[in-house]
Design a protein around this motif. Sequence first.
Motif, PDB file in Angstrom:
ATOM      1  N   LYS A  91      89.052  67.054  29.761  1.00  0.00           N
ATOM      2  CA  LYS A  91      88.289  67.200  29.115  1.00  0.00           C
ATOM      3  C   LYS A  91      87.360  68.411  29.368  1.00  0.00           C
ATOM      4  CE  LYS A  91      87.515  63.644  29.346  1.00  0.00           C
ATOM      5  NZ  LYS A  91      87.080  62.468  27.927  1.00  0.00           N
ATOM      6  N   ARG A  92      89.596  69.465  29.060  1.00  0.00           N
ATOM      7  CA  ARG A  92      89.018  70.490  28.687  1.00  0.00           C
ATOM      8  C   ARG A  92      89.235  70.422  27.255  1.00  0.00           C
ATOM      9  NH1 ARG A  92      92.537  74.130  31.920  1.00  0.00           N
ATOM     10  NH2 ARG A  92      92.238  75.908  30.578  1.00  0.00           N
ATOM     11  N   ALA A  93      90.028  69.464  27.199  1.00  0.00           N
ATOM     12  CA  ALA A  93      90.516  69.451  25.382  1.00  0.00           C
ATOM     13  C   ALA A  93      88.691  67.600  24.896  1.00  0.00           C
ATOM     14  CB  ALA A  93      91.485  68.004  25.347  1.00  0.00           C
ATOM     15  N   SER A  94      87.959  68.135  25.582  1.00  0.00           N
ATOM     16  CA  SER A  94      86.753  67.179  24.941  1.00  0.00           C
ATOM     17  C   SER A  94      85.373  67.773  24.204  1.00  0.00           C
ATOM     18  CB  SER A  94      85.924  66.536  26.386  1.00  0.00           C
ATOM     19  OG  SER A  94      85.585  65.296  25.972  1.00  0.00           O
ATOM     20  N   SER A  95      85.528  67.719  23.083  1.00  0.00           N
ATOM     21  CA  SER A  95      83.803  67.806  22.281  1.00  0.00           C
ATOM     22  C   SER A  95      83.052  66.368  21.803  1.00  0.00           C
ATOM     23  CB  SER A  95      84.534  68.547  21.413  1.00  0.00           C
ATOM     24  OG  SER A  95      83.706  69.112  20.484  1.00  0.00           O
ATOM     25  N   PRO A  96      82.171  66.394  23.597  1.00  0.00           N
ATOM     26  CA  PRO A  96      81.211  65.226  23.263  1.00  0.00           C
ATOM     27  C   PRO A  96      80.541  65.557  21.776  1.00  0.00           C
ATOM     28  CG  PRO A  96      80.751  66.969  25.646  1.00  0.00           C
ATOM     29  CD  PRO A  96      81.799  67.468  24.360  1.00  0.00           C
ATOM     30  N   VAL A  97      80.841  64.036  20.997  1.00  0.00           N
ATOM     31  CA  VAL A  97      79.545  64.002  20.092  1.00  0.00           C
ATOM     32  C   VAL A  97      78.346  64.227  19.934  1.00  0.00           C
ATOM     33  CG1 VAL A  97      78.816  62.189  18.116  1.00  0.00           C
ATOM     34  CG2 VAL A  97      81.647  62.215  18.840  1.00  0.00           C
ATOM     35  N   LYS A  98      77.601  63.687  21.090  1.00  0.00           N
ATOM     36  CA  LYS A  98      76.565  63.483  20.874  1.00  0.00           C
ATOM     37  C   LYS A  98      75.560  65.376  22.045  1.00  0.00           C
ATOM     38  CE  LYS A  98      76.451  61.383  25.070  1.00  0.00           C
ATOM     39  NZ  LYS A  98      77.821  60.359  25.144  1.00  0.00           N
ATOM     40  N   LEU A  99      76.784  65.504  21.816  1.00  0.00           N
ATOM     41  CA  LEU A  99      75.851  67.664  22.187  1.00  0.00           C
ATOM     42  C   LEU A  99      75.447  67.379  20.791  1.00  0.00           C
ATOM     43  CD1 LEU A  99      75.778  69.713  23.663  1.00  0.00           C
ATOM     44  CD2 LEU A  99      78.170  70.683  22.907  1.00  0.00           C
ATOM     45  N   GLY A 100      76.420  67.527  19.623  1.00  0.00           N
ATOM     46  CA  GLY A 100      75.930  68.274  18.369  1.00  0.00           C
ATOM     47  C   GLY A 100      75.062  67.674  17.622  1.00  0.00           C
ATOM     48  N   GLU A 101      74.608  65.949  18.139  1.00  0.00           N
ATOM     49  CA  GLU A 101      73.563  65.580  17.475  1.00  0.00           C
ATOM     50  C   GLU A 101      72.313  65.890  18.014  1.00  0.00           C
ATOM     51  OE1 GLU A 101      76.529  61.871  15.514  1.00  0.00           O
ATOM     52  OE2 GLU A 101      75.622  61.294  17.448  1.00  0.00           O
ATOM     53  N   LEU A 102      72.418  65.970  19.282  1.00  0.00           N
ATOM     54  CA  LEU A 102      71.076  66.517  19.857  1.00  0.00           C
ATOM     55  C   LEU A 102      70.807  67.383  19.787  1.00  0.00           C
ATOM     56  CD1 LEU A 102      72.430  64.938  23.476  1.00  0.00           C
ATOM     57  CD2 LEU A 102      70.522  63.891  22.326  1.00  0.00           C
ATOM     58  N   LEU A 103      72.290  68.741  19.554  1.00  0.00           N
ATOM     59  CA  LEU A 103      71.583  69.959  19.091  1.00  0.00           C
ATOM     60  C   LEU A 103      70.377  70.395  17.680  1.00  0.00           C
ATOM     61  CD1 LEU A 103      74.147  72.210  21.029  1.00  0.00           C
ATOM     62  CD2 LEU A 103      71.523  71.484  21.758  1.00  0.00           C
ATOM     63  N   ALA A 104      71.634  69.322  16.307  1.00  0.00           N
ATOM     64  CA  ALA A 104      70.920  69.394  14.988  1.00  0.00           C
ATOM     65  C   ALA A 104      69.749  69.120  15.179  1.00  0.00           C
ATOM     66  CB  ALA A 104      72.022  68.219  14.272  1.00  0.00           C
ATOM     67  N   LEU A 105      69.169  67.599  16.180  1.00  0.00           N
ATOM     68  CA  LEU A 105      67.934  67.461  15.918  1.00  0.00           C
ATOM     69  C   LEU A 105      66.723  68.506  16.433  1.00  0.00           C
ATOM     70  CD1 LEU A 105      68.137  63.581  17.427  1.00  0.00           C
ATOM     71  CD2 LEU A 105      67.708  64.671  15.542  1.00  0.00           C
ATOM     72  N   GLY A 106      67.424  69.396  17.724  1.00  0.00           N
ATOM     73  CA  GLY A 106      66.393  70.566  17.602  1.00  0.00           C
ATOM     74  C   GLY A 106      66.120  70.719  19.583  1.00  0.00           C
ATOM     75  N   LEU A 107      66.657  69.404  20.034  1.00  0.00           N
ATOM     76  CA  LEU A 107      66.415  69.098  21.442  1.00  0.00           C
ATOM     77  C   LEU A 107      67.694  69.713  22.406  1.00  0.00           C
ATOM     78  CD1 LEU A 107      66.616  65.030  21.509  1.00  0.00           C
ATOM     79  CD2 LEU A 107      64.378  66.677  21.769  1.00  0.00           C
ATOM     80  N   PRO A 108      67.380  70.695  23.163  1.00  0.00           N
ATOM     81  CA  PRO A 108      67.764  71.347  24.238  1.00  0.00           C
ATOM     82  C   PRO A 108      68.327  69.960  25.035  1.00  0.00           C
ATOM     83  CG  PRO A 108      65.521  71.064  24.868  1.00  0.00           C
ATOM     84  CD  PRO A 108      65.754  71.351  23.433  1.00  0.00           C
ATOM     85  N   VAL A 109      69.525  70.740  25.376  1.00  0.00           N
ATOM     86  CA  VAL A 109      70.433  69.489  26.298  1.00  0.00           C
ATOM     87  C   VAL A 109      70.585  69.862  28.116  1.00  0.00           C
ATOM     88  CG1 VAL A 109      72.712  69.238  26.027  1.00  0.00           C
ATOM     89  CG2 VAL A 109      71.679  69.503  24.273  1.00  0.00           C
ATOM     90  N   LEU A 110      70.371  69.674  28.835  1.00  0.00           N
ATOM     91  CA  LEU A 110      70.629  69.428  30.100  1.00  0.00           C
ATOM     92  C   LEU A 110      71.935  69.084  30.880  1.00  0.00           C
ATOM     93  CD1 LEU A 110      70.092  70.683  33.150  1.00  0.00           C
ATOM     94  CD2 LEU A 110      68.967  68.943  33.079  1.00  0.00           C
TER      95      LEU A 110
END
Length: 409
Positions: A317-336
């Motif tokens: 998972k050091r090589a993983s870029s979660p798709v959901k992270l960018g999409e949630l942040l683009a909407l302006g949602l903070p992430v936990l």
Amino acid sequence: MTSPASILYLSYDGMTDPLGPSQVLPYLEGLAALGHRVTLVSFEKPERFEEGRAAIDAQCAASGIRWVPQRYTKRPPMVSTLKDIRTMERVAVGLHAESPFDIVHCRSYVAAMVGQAMKRRFGTRFLFDMRGFWADERVEGGLWLLRSPVFRAAYHWVKRKEAQFLREADAIVVLTEEARTVLADEWRIANPERVTVIPCCTDFGAFPAITAERRADARVLLGIEPHVPVAAYLGSIGTWYMLAEMLDCFARQRARDPSSVMLFVTRDDPGPIEAAAAARGIGPEALRIRPASRAQVPELLAAADYGLFFIRPTFSKRASSPVKLGELLALGLPVLTNAGVGDVDRILAETGAGVAIPKLDDQGYDAGLDALAVLALDPERLRAGLAHWFDLEEGVRRYDAIYRGLLSA
């Protein structure tokens, strides 16, 4: 400027799978708009292909992309994959005979088997878009059990092929700076300047910043009161996503405010989610579980106050870029989320857009929720700060630079 390239893009993922429209076609549309001639070969699951073929056909035709879909086979395990590799190579050779390609762009390891063969046979340039550490993912995800002689042999064979790909590829793309560090410092590949980092990008136009009006509309749609705290999870619940821990964290949110709701935007069966929630005393009134098309995802997520997801922090998972992270942040949602996955810690620290919990226990959940509560995000400023990491146009620019660099080398 170097002339545009003739590209053969090989993907074992289907364009009618969820990743096709989000993590393949947007890049190829951008590259085709820059003049590159793109032929796309993908492997489609029959049931999804019948449902989604017309839309993908139209999208590719409008962008000038030639799409050559093939049938994905699932059984028997491994043998079916070898069969599909032979099909991919046969199709690639036939297409190259019709009109030679400059570059074979290979999405992950299965496609790289064919890209390597094409380079050896025809001298085409070989772009290894490795995505993640695939063989290690299969083992750490429990899909390849090394106590089995068959899976153990498969693992070691793929690792040998991986070393060949890294040695022979003209260019390598990884998703994270962490992966580039592994390649350079731990695996010591030759010519590390061949490696480019391109995270899983987000089409900011498809994920606009949430407005108060859109949030109100989404809550009416989902039957959620205006002032109820809402956590949101996006995507499938599978091998890597820690449903039990996410619900444990949400239970801590419920202890703070019993009216809290957790929204799951997923096509997965709701049953396992509801059962895991019930085991933690979380009733159905606290859950909203909705399937969604890609266009519907932002409409539903607009109801949320923050995104919540935990991923198993293994080596691969050091090589993983979660798709959901960018999409949630683009909407302006903070992430936990949790620490130790790809560049997530670095991204959240740089943008101030969320919290990465170092330890998943009640104390960690409470500390994370406390830190999240005091974040004050300006969605538009956040989106501007995300450009380096997730902007689709930046991702297209990096691929274009790789293509033109390979042609001029």
